[in-house]
Design an enzyme around this catalytic site. Structure first.
Site, short mmCIF file in Angstrom:
data_model
loop_
_atom_site.label_atom_id
_atom_site.label_comp_id
_atom_site.label_asym_id
_atom_site.label_seq_id
_atom_site.Cartn_x
_atom_site.Cartn_y
_atom_site.Cartn_z
N TYR A 278 -11.76 3.52 9.61
CA TYR A 278 -11.62 2.61 9.87
C TYR A 278 -10.74 2.34 11.00
O TYR A 278 -9.78 2.52 11.26
CB TYR A 278 -11.13 1.68 8.97
N LYS B 181 10.47 4.77 -18.17
CA LYS B 181 9.63 3.55 -17.97
C LYS B 181 8.73 3.74 -17.15
O LYS B 181 8.53 4.75 -16.31
CB LYS B 181 10.75 2.43 -17.21
#
Length: 418
Positions: free
Chosen positions: A270, A36
């Site tokens: 940042y 999956k």
């Protein structure tokens, strides 16, 4: 060739070898390789084919479209496919036309499976999903009691065949947790009830990766390893993957996009939560949280080291272990390469792979990144984004791009890398 400056290299031989190792843990059971989520980020079809080469005779996916896509590439003679997570209106008729086994987890689901069987004229192979204590999807034992007569009636009419009963553990990654045995006892009672009512079950399955590795009592007829198929351990507290005979299949690497000298005391990325402590060299890695690099693996403070990378490694080993400096951005992050760095733009750095781990100053592992980000290794590999090309080594020469990454990777991810 791809011009994207990074890649996820997937070793298909490692996947096949991991399936063989898992089969050795459960010699009395068949193996369902769970593929999956685009095979946990490794690529649906190539990974499934590698798992079959390793001995898997079942493949498991959550979503119906995954199952249909998988069946288009894998014939029923090679492996059965089971899908288990869908809402009302799912394309169940198409799944039956593709010879996919269906899980039933509610009364409405049985009704839609029966309707799809009548529409297509095919007998639906049904696995009853029972909630034995996880508190997630599945029929409670009381719900099962109400649904079972309808299921058996549909079987007698030839619309369905009850081929399996299954469930899922809540604490399989803690093998000694009391719920493990308690759920198994509920499961045994449910299986007995279904069989006594007239179902002739082909498989009973309960064990995920953790239970496959640690709980032989839970193997029954079929085990459903997922994470371990890709060489990662669901029980890192019991030792690294290698202790279980597993080899991580994915290596994520990138080329430095920029290398530059910078003065002491300069903020990096940042927020300037990281500042250089001396004149140094910074390197920009062109991967970010949009590619699956966890922002929580930022190196903001000395007390919060960032995600680990190996810089300057060669085929013969070596390299330097460094960590993310400053905030991980959407498309990039920064490394403090040190004042004596000799790296140049284009040099390769490796985020993680089948190494000895950050604790040994070797190639970091997905588990190392999980610990840096405060998460689990499942998330590290499954979140590697679609624009990062998957490149396959080993396995069959026909292995193609992953289902997620096909658009980004195009033909380059079909190429074989030595």
């Amino acid at each position: 060739m791809s011009t994207f400056p990074a890649r996820a290299v997937v070793n298909l031989d490692a996947i096949a070898g991991n399936v063989r190792a898992l089969a050795d843990y459960a010699p009395t059971a068949q193996v369902m390789a769970v593929v999956k989520a685009d095979a946990y980020g490794h690529g649906l079809v190539p990974s499934a084919q590698a798992a079959i080469a390793g001995g898997a005779r079942w493949l498991g996916v959550a979503q119906v479209p995954e199952a249909i896509a998988l069946r288009a590439a894998v014939p029923a003679s090679a492996a059965r496919v089971l899908t288990w997570l869908y809402a009302p209106g799912a394309p169940l008729a198409a799944a039956l036309e593709a010879d996919v086994d269906l899980s039933v987890h509610a009364g409405w689901a049985l009704a839609e499976v029966v309707a799809a069987a009548r529409e297509t004229g095919r007998v639906a192979r049904v696995h009853l999903k029972v909630d034995t204590g996880l508190g997630r999807n599945g029929l409670t034992p009381t719900d099962l009691e109400a649904l079972l007569p309808d299921a058996l009636r549909a079987q007698s009419e030839g619309a369905v065949e009850l081929v399996g009963v299954w469930s899922h553990f809540a604490f399989a990654d803690e093998p000694d947790h009391p719920t493990v045995l308690a759920q198994a006892e509920v499961f045994d009672e449910v299986v007995g009830r279904v069989e006594a009512a007239g179902a002739h079950l082909e498989v009973r399955h309960l064990a995920n990766s953790a239970a496959t590795l640690t709980a032989p009592r839970m193997h029954y007829d079929l085990v459903r390893p997922g994470l371990a198929v890709y060489g990662l351990t669901p029980v890192p507290q019991l030792g690294p993957a290698a202790d279980h005979g597993l080899t991580p299949a994915m290596t994520v690497e990138a080329e430095l996009a920029n290398v530059k000298r910078i003065a002491a005391g300069h903020g990096v990325s940042y927020g300037h939560r990281y500042r250089t402590t001396r004149d140094t060299v910074l390197g920009v890695v062109p991967l970010g949280y949009s590619d699956g690099v966890p922002r929580h693996a930022s190196g903001d403070l000395p007390a919060q080291p960032g995600g680990p990378l190996l810089v300057g490694a060669t085929a013969d080993g070596g390299g330097r272990l460094l960590r993310v400096a400053g905030r991980v951005c959407m498309d990039q992050f920064v490394l403090d390469l040190g004042p004596d760095a000799t790296e140049q733009a284009g040099d390769v750095v490796r985020l993680f792979g089948p190494g000895t781990g950050a604790d040994t100053d070797g190639l970091p592992t997905a588990q190392d990144w999980a610990e840096a980000a405060g998460t689990i290794s499942y998330e590290i590999v499954t979140r590697i984004g679609a624009r990062v090309p998957r490149v396959y080594v080993g396995g069959e020469a026909t292995a193609g791009p992953s289902a997620q990454g096909a658009a980004a990777a195009e033909s380059e991810s079909k190429e074989k890398q030595a």
